[in-house]
Design a protein around this motif. Sequence first.
Motif, short mmCIF file in Angstrom:
data_model
loop_
_atom_site.label_atom_id
_atom_site.label_comp_id
_atom_site.label_asym_id
_atom_site.label_seq_id
_atom_site.Cartn_x
_atom_site.Cartn_y
_atom_site.Cartn_z
N ILE A 232 45.08 43.56 25.36
CA ILE A 232 45.73 44.77 24.87
C ILE A 232 44.94 46.00 25.30
N ASP A 233 45.62 47.15 25.34
CA ASP A 233 44.96 48.39 25.73
C ASP A 233 44.23 49.00 24.53
N ASP A 234 43.52 50.10 24.80
CA ASP A 234 42.69 50.72 23.76
C ASP A 234 43.55 51.28 22.63
N GLY A 235 44.75 51.76 22.96
CA GLY A 235 45.62 52.30 21.91
C GLY A 235 46.04 51.23 20.93
N ALA A 236 46.44 50.06 21.47
CA ALA A 236 46.83 48.94 20.60
C ALA A 236 45.63 48.44 19.81
N LEU A 237 44.46 48.44 20.43
CA LEU A 237 43.24 48.00 19.75
C LEU A 237 42.97 48.87 18.52
N ALA A 238 43.15 50.17 18.67
CA ALA A 238 42.93 51.07 17.54
C ALA A 238 43.97 50.84 16.45
N LYS A 239 45.22 50.60 16.85
CA LYS A 239 46.28 50.35 15.87
C LYS A 239 45.96 49.11 15.04
N LEU A 240 45.47 48.07 15.71
CA LEU A 240 45.17 46.82 15.01
C LEU A 240 43.94 46.94 14.12
N THR A 241 42.87 47.48 14.66
CA THR A 241 41.58 47.45 13.95
C THR A 241 41.41 48.58 12.95
N LEU A 242 41.98 49.74 13.23
CA LEU A 242 41.78 50.89 12.36
C LEU A 242 42.94 51.15 11.41
N GLU A 243 44.17 50.78 11.84
CA GLU A 243 45.34 51.10 11.03
C GLU A 243 46.02 49.86 10.45
N GLY A 244 45.58 48.67 10.83
CA GLY A 244 46.17 47.45 10.31
C GLY A 244 47.60 47.23 10.73
N LYS A 245 47.96 47.67 11.93
CA LYS A 245 49.32 47.56 12.42
C LYS A 245 49.57 46.23 13.12
N SER A 246 50.85 45.97 13.40
CA SER A 246 51.25 44.80 14.18
C SER A 246 50.99 45.07 15.66
N LEU A 247 50.96 43.97 16.45
CA LEU A 247 50.82 44.10 17.89
C LEU A 247 52.20 44.18 18.51
#
Length: 322
Positions: A232-247
């Motif tokens: 995954i790219d850095d944007g998706a990484l931040a969504k997962l790790t910092l915001e608890g979002k889905s991939l």
Amino acid sequence: SGAIAEGMKRLGWATRPHEIHELQAAAAVGQMGLAQIYESSLRAHGLGSAQVLLTHADLADRERYLNARSTLLTLLQHGVLPVINENDTVVNDEIKFGDNDTLGALVANLVDADALIILTDQKGLYSADPRRDPTATFVHQARAGDPKLEDMAGGAGSSLGKGGMITKILAAKRAAGSGASTVIAWGRESDVLLRLAHGEAIGTLLVAPTQKQQARKQWMVDHLQLRGSVTIDDGALAKLTLEGKSLLPIGMTAVQGDFSRGDVIAIRATDGREIARGLANYASAEARLLCRKPSTDIETLLGYVAEPEMVHRDNLVLLGQA
């Protein structure tokens, strides 16, 4: 057994048959009656109803398991109560060995239920059969999976059904695998479900030793053999790790390996580090087509939409947070 009992009544049979084809015929006839009763009873209370027939094969096959899960969760989201039975009409061993307690535990695992409620003809679990042993004591609470519980449980009860207290104990043990606790209570207790939902202590509570989310995430972390991974790219990484979002597919840059829908896969950062694991909503060949694409393009690319996410946040665990 409910379908068979209703079918026996409609066919005028006084005793439960032993031949498989007769049991299947009774189930087929009786299922119509059960569906009719549930539909009219629930409609009187303003509730929608749906019939879902499952077999163990539906829950053993990973893709069929996910399809069943998606169907049940969609029904619940739309305020429709699914009435679930084993598909006795077509599966021989379900009639010979199946029971609703086991099915209830499997469905509890399927939908990540918080609790499994088993209503029976006893107030709950006793140290021995109270119908035969006057010294039997009531068990108010115990740990699901405790071997002592199986020693306390008796054999099959009703002549129409399969099971008995032993199947309820084993069902509680199975439900605990996904973190769901079980209550065994008397089915004729006044407003039993409402009172249990409000926290009243009724029947026997068999507590799951592991919390629901922890059990599910630990199961994913413990997978030793992964069939593949996505980068995954850095944007998706931040969504997962910092915001608890889905991939989402748009955040994927590459797909490795050969995996099927429902397999546990690794989720890797651009430097190759495994940062999470989760259940894939799409097979690897499909995932490759979806890389860098918005979820709105899924149907155009694949011809169908299973889920808008590649991995839903409920099916994803960040490593180090299990």
